[in-house]
Design a protein around this motif. Structure first.
Motif, PDB file in Angstrom:
ATOM      1  N   THR A 156     -14.581  10.942  -0.491  1.00 17.46           N
ATOM      2  CA  THR A 156     -13.215  11.279  -0.894  1.00 17.46           C
ATOM      3  C   THR A 156     -12.217  11.083   0.246  1.00 17.46           C
ATOM      4  O   THR A 156     -11.029  10.878  -0.003  1.00 17.46           O
ATOM      5  N   LEU A 157     -12.691  11.152   1.495  1.00 13.59           N
ATOM      6  CA  LEU A 157     -11.802  10.837   2.610  1.00 13.59           C
ATOM      7  C   LEU A 157     -11.416   9.363   2.557  1.00 13.59           C
ATOM      8  O   LEU A 157     -10.254   8.999   2.780  1.00 13.59           O
ATOM      9  N   GLY A 158     -12.397   8.512   2.232  1.00 10.40           N
ATOM     10  CA  GLY A 158     -12.085   7.100   2.019  1.00 10.40           C
ATOM     11  C   GLY A 158     -11.145   6.919   0.838  1.00 10.40           C
ATOM     12  O   GLY A 158     -10.226   6.084   0.876  1.00 10.40           O
ATOM     13  N   GLY A 159     -11.370   7.711  -0.223  1.00 17.74           N
ATOM     14  CA  GLY A 159     -10.486   7.644  -1.381  1.00 17.74           C
ATOM     15  C   GLY A 159      -9.070   8.075  -1.055  1.00 17.74           C
ATOM     16  O   GLY A 159      -8.104   7.504  -1.574  1.00 17.74           O
ATOM     17  N   LEU A 160      -8.927   9.068  -0.181  1.00 13.42           N
ATOM     18  CA  LEU A 160      -7.605   9.510   0.234  1.00 13.42           C
ATOM     19  C   LEU A 160      -6.786   8.352   0.790  1.00 13.42           C
ATOM     20  O   LEU A 160      -5.621   8.149   0.425  1.00 13.42           O
ATOM     21  N   LEU A 161      -7.410   7.571   1.660  1.00 12.72           N
ATOM     22  CA  LEU A 161      -6.702   6.443   2.274  1.00 12.72           C
ATOM     23  C   LEU A 161      -6.546   5.288   1.296  1.00 12.72           C
ATOM     24  O   LEU A 161      -5.470   4.691   1.176  1.00 12.72           O
ATOM     25  N   GLY A 162      -7.627   4.972   0.585  1.00 13.50           N
ATOM     26  CA  GLY A 162      -7.587   3.831  -0.324  1.00 13.50           C
ATOM     27  C   GLY A 162      -6.597   4.006  -1.459  1.00 13.50           C
ATOM     28  O   GLY A 162      -5.838   3.076  -1.789  1.00 13.50           O
ATOM     29  N   PHE A 163      -6.569   5.175  -2.057  1.00 14.37           N
ATOM     30  CA  PHE A 163      -5.671   5.378  -3.202  1.00 14.37           C
ATOM     31  C   PHE A 163      -4.235   5.640  -2.773  1.00 14.37           C
ATOM     32  O   PHE A 163      -3.318   5.448  -3.573  1.00 14.37           O
ATOM     33  N   LEU A 164      -4.044   6.045  -1.525  1.00 14.99           N
ATOM     34  CA  LEU A 164      -2.683   6.085  -1.004  1.00 14.99           C
ATOM     35  C   LEU A 164      -2.121   4.667  -0.927  1.00 14.99           C
ATOM     36  O   LEU A 164      -0.966   4.414  -1.297  1.00 14.99           O
ATOM     37  N   GLY A 165      -2.980   3.738  -0.475  1.00 12.40           N
ATOM     38  CA  GLY A 165      -2.563   2.343  -0.474  1.00 12.40           C
ATOM     39  C   GLY A 165      -2.331   1.816  -1.878  1.00 12.40           C
ATOM     40  O   GLY A 165      -1.386   1.040  -2.112  1.00 12.40           O
ATOM     41  N   THR A 166      -3.163   2.229  -2.831  1.00  9.21           N
ATOM     42  CA  THR A 166      -2.980   1.821  -4.221  1.00  9.21           C
ATOM     43  C   THR A 166      -1.648   2.309  -4.773  1.00  9.21           C
ATOM     44  O   THR A 166      -0.946   1.587  -5.495  1.00  9.21           O
ATOM     45  N   GLN A 167      -1.292   3.534  -4.429  1.00  9.30           N
ATOM     46  CA  GLN A 167      -0.004   4.096  -4.858  1.00  9.30           C
ATOM     47  C   GLN A 167       1.164   3.253  -4.339  1.00  9.30           C
ATOM     48  O   GLN A 167       2.093   2.915  -5.090  1.00  9.30           O
ATOM     49  N   LEU A 168       1.120   2.893  -3.057  1.00  7.53           N
ATOM     50  CA  LEU A 168       2.188   2.075  -2.470  1.00  7.53           C
ATOM     51  C   LEU A 168       2.215   0.685  -3.100  1.00  7.53           C
ATOM     52  O   LEU A 168       3.288   0.106  -3.325  1.00  7.53           O
ATOM     53  N   TRP A 169       1.032   0.141  -3.408  1.00  5.20           N
ATOM     54  CA  TRP A 169       0.961  -1.183  -4.032  1.00  5.20           C
ATOM     55  C   TRP A 169       1.568  -1.151  -5.432  1.00  5.20           C
ATOM     56  O   TRP A 169       2.288  -2.079  -5.828  1.00  5.20           O
ATOM     57  N   LEU A 170       1.305  -0.097  -6.184  1.00  6.35           N
ATOM     58  CA  LEU A 170       1.859   0.017  -7.539  1.00  6.35           C
ATOM     59  C   LEU A 170       3.383   0.092  -7.508  1.00  6.35           C
ATOM     60  O   LEU A 170       4.062  -0.463  -8.380  1.00  6.35           O
ATOM     61  N   LEU A 171       3.925   0.767  -6.509  1.00  2.00           N
ATOM     62  CA  LEU A 171       5.383   0.909  -6.416  1.00  2.00           C
ATOM     63  C   LEU A 171       6.057  -0.365  -5.906  1.00  2.00           C
ATOM     64  O   LEU A 171       7.290  -0.470  -5.946  1.00  2.00           O
ATOM     65  N   ARG A 172       5.264  -1.316  -5.382  1.00  2.00           N
ATOM     66  CA  ARG A 172       5.775  -2.617  -4.947  1.00  2.00           C
ATOM     67  C   ARG A 172       6.909  -2.491  -3.909  1.00  2.00           C
ATOM     68  O   ARG A 172       7.912  -3.204  -3.966  1.00  2.00           O
ATOM     69  N   GLY A 173       6.743  -1.557  -2.985  1.00  2.00           N
ATOM     70  CA  GLY A 173       7.746  -1.434  -1.943  1.00  2.00           C
ATOM     71  C   GLY A 173       8.964  -0.607  -2.307  1.00  2.00           C
ATOM     72  O   GLY A 173       9.804  -0.331  -1.444  1.00  2.00           O
TER      73      GLY A 173
END
Length: 417
Positions: A156-173
């Motif tokens: 889940t620590l890996g998920g914390l970082l990975g899905f934070l990146g997914t969130q930023l990717w979905l918002l497209r900047g």
């Protein structure tokens, strides 16, 4: 059968062991509570006492704290974090941890904005996509834990970082995607309140449901030859519950009323409580958290229980993210970040869920988040910055964990596990 054996046989079967006796009146309940406390089973007493102390202090410092207006705001503000904390209770019960619930809620919020605004889809499809993403994440965690043996802390620590990146990717900047103010989701989280008459009816129905279920359980226990609570004491408890709920509804109705959003949270708590206490799956959660190897030898599919617990946790985290976005009328890059992870875990632990697994309840999320949001609300009214909130919340969490550890040692010393 001899005459000496007759009295024992005639008595309720569980009266032969005081730990199994059901209190039949007020005096019995007090004695049972004292006996449980001495044995290390403190229940919800510490957190309830903590709430009373916190509310008393803040009310003395600022007379606005317990006003109807502030309590309505408190009811709104505790929902999204409370739903996430409810999911944390699920994984803590099985002795695991999820450090990514904040990021998962952020992904769900971003999904809400993308599906509803960018792709102009219906509200139902939007919620289904967001919550479905959360369930998929929980399933993924379960597979990694079960198949590869990676500790949940690391997964889940890996998920914390990975899905934070997914969130930023979905918002497209984009910093934020604003949700339509006239959408049902935003109105639900900001403007919709339970009609006064219906709120009073809910209060009476809750007390009636408590009385009915208590009476059914007492009758079943008597039929099985076990001790049971008296109807008189059960009726007194129901009346006290009704009086408390009716007063709460009356007080909140002095301003805006009871938010539908808060009612959703209460309904989720009651549903999860039923799952924990009245289903085979709920008993399996406690068994696995108490001793995974013993549960496996008893025929419980431990891997399936782990996966189910993570699915419940991530699904509720995603729902919390949707509600957070609705409350702000926007899905932004900060949703689910900052202290959401730690506050959700802290709420579950402060509410009485053990970090060691096997002990806790759905009401832990409700009480724990009430403590955290009360501290935040009180400090805001006093115009103190967030540094004090972090310090006080950390101190309360430390006390809660210390009490849990001490209670655990006491239970072991008294043979209660």
């Amino acid at each position: 059968m001899t005459s000496l054996e007759t009295p024992v046989a005639a008595a309720a079967a569980d009266l032969q062991d005081e730990r199994l006796v059901t209190p039949q009146g007020f005096a019995d309940s007090i004695r049972a509570a004292i006996r449980r406390a001495k044995g290390g089973d403190l229940g919800m007493l510490p957190v309830v006492a903590g709430i009373v102390v916190i509310w008393t202090i803040f009310q003395a410092l600022n007379q606005t704290f317990l006003s109807s207006t502030n309590l309505v705001n408190l009811a709104f503000d505790m929902v999204s974090l409370g739903v996430i904390a409810l999911g944390i209770v699920c994984v803590l019960l099985v002795g695991q941890i999820d450090l990514s619930v904040g990021s998962v809620s952020g992904v769900a919020a971003a999904t809400t904005g993308v599906v509803m605004v960018r792709h102009e889809q219906s509200l139902g499809l939007t919620i289904l996509a967001a919550v479905g993403a959360g369930a998929a994440i929980g399933w993924l965690y379960g597979q990694v834990l079960n198949r590869f043996g990676v500790p949940s802390f690391v997964v889940t620590l890996g998920g914390l970082l990975g899905f934070l990146g997914t969130q930023l990717w979905l918002l497209r900047g984009e910093n934020a995607i604003n949700l339509p103010y006239d959408s049902g989701l935003v109105k639900f989280a900001q403007l919709w309140f339970v009609p006064d008459a219906l709120a009073y009816a809910f209060a009476v129905a809750a007390a009636g449901g408590f009385l009915a279920t208590g009476w059914i359980r007492a009758r079943s226990r008597r039929a099985a030859g076990l001790s049971s609570v008296s109807l008189q004491w059960l009726s007194v408890q129901a009346l006290l519950l009704a009086a408390g709920l009716l007063f709460a509804v009356y007080y909140l109705n002095r301003t805006r009323g009871v938010p539908w959003m808060f009612m959703l949270f209460v309904a989720l708590v009651l549903i999860v409580h039923y799952v924990f206490t009245k289903t085979k799956f709920g008993r399996a959660l406690y068994a696995v958290g108490g001793n995974a190897e013993a549960a496996r030898r008893a025929g419980i599919n431990v891997k399936a229980v782990y996966t189910s617990a993570f699915i419940m946790c991530s699904t509720l985290a995603a729902l919390g993210g949707v509600l957070a976005a609705a409350r702000l009328a926007a899905a932004n890059q900060s949703t689910g970040t900052a202290d959401v992870n730690l506050n959700a875990i802290a709420a579950a632990v402060i509410g009485g869920t053990s970090l060691f697994g096997g002990r806790g309840s759905a009401f832990a999320a409700l009480l724990g988040v009430l403590v955290i949001q009360s501290i935040s609300s009180g400090l805001t009214l006093l115009n103190l910055d967030s540094s004090y909130r972090f310090i006080i919340t950390g101190a309360v969490l430390l006390v809660a964990v210390a009490l849990d550890s001490a209670a655990r040692r006491s239970r072991q010393a008294h043979g209660r596990g």
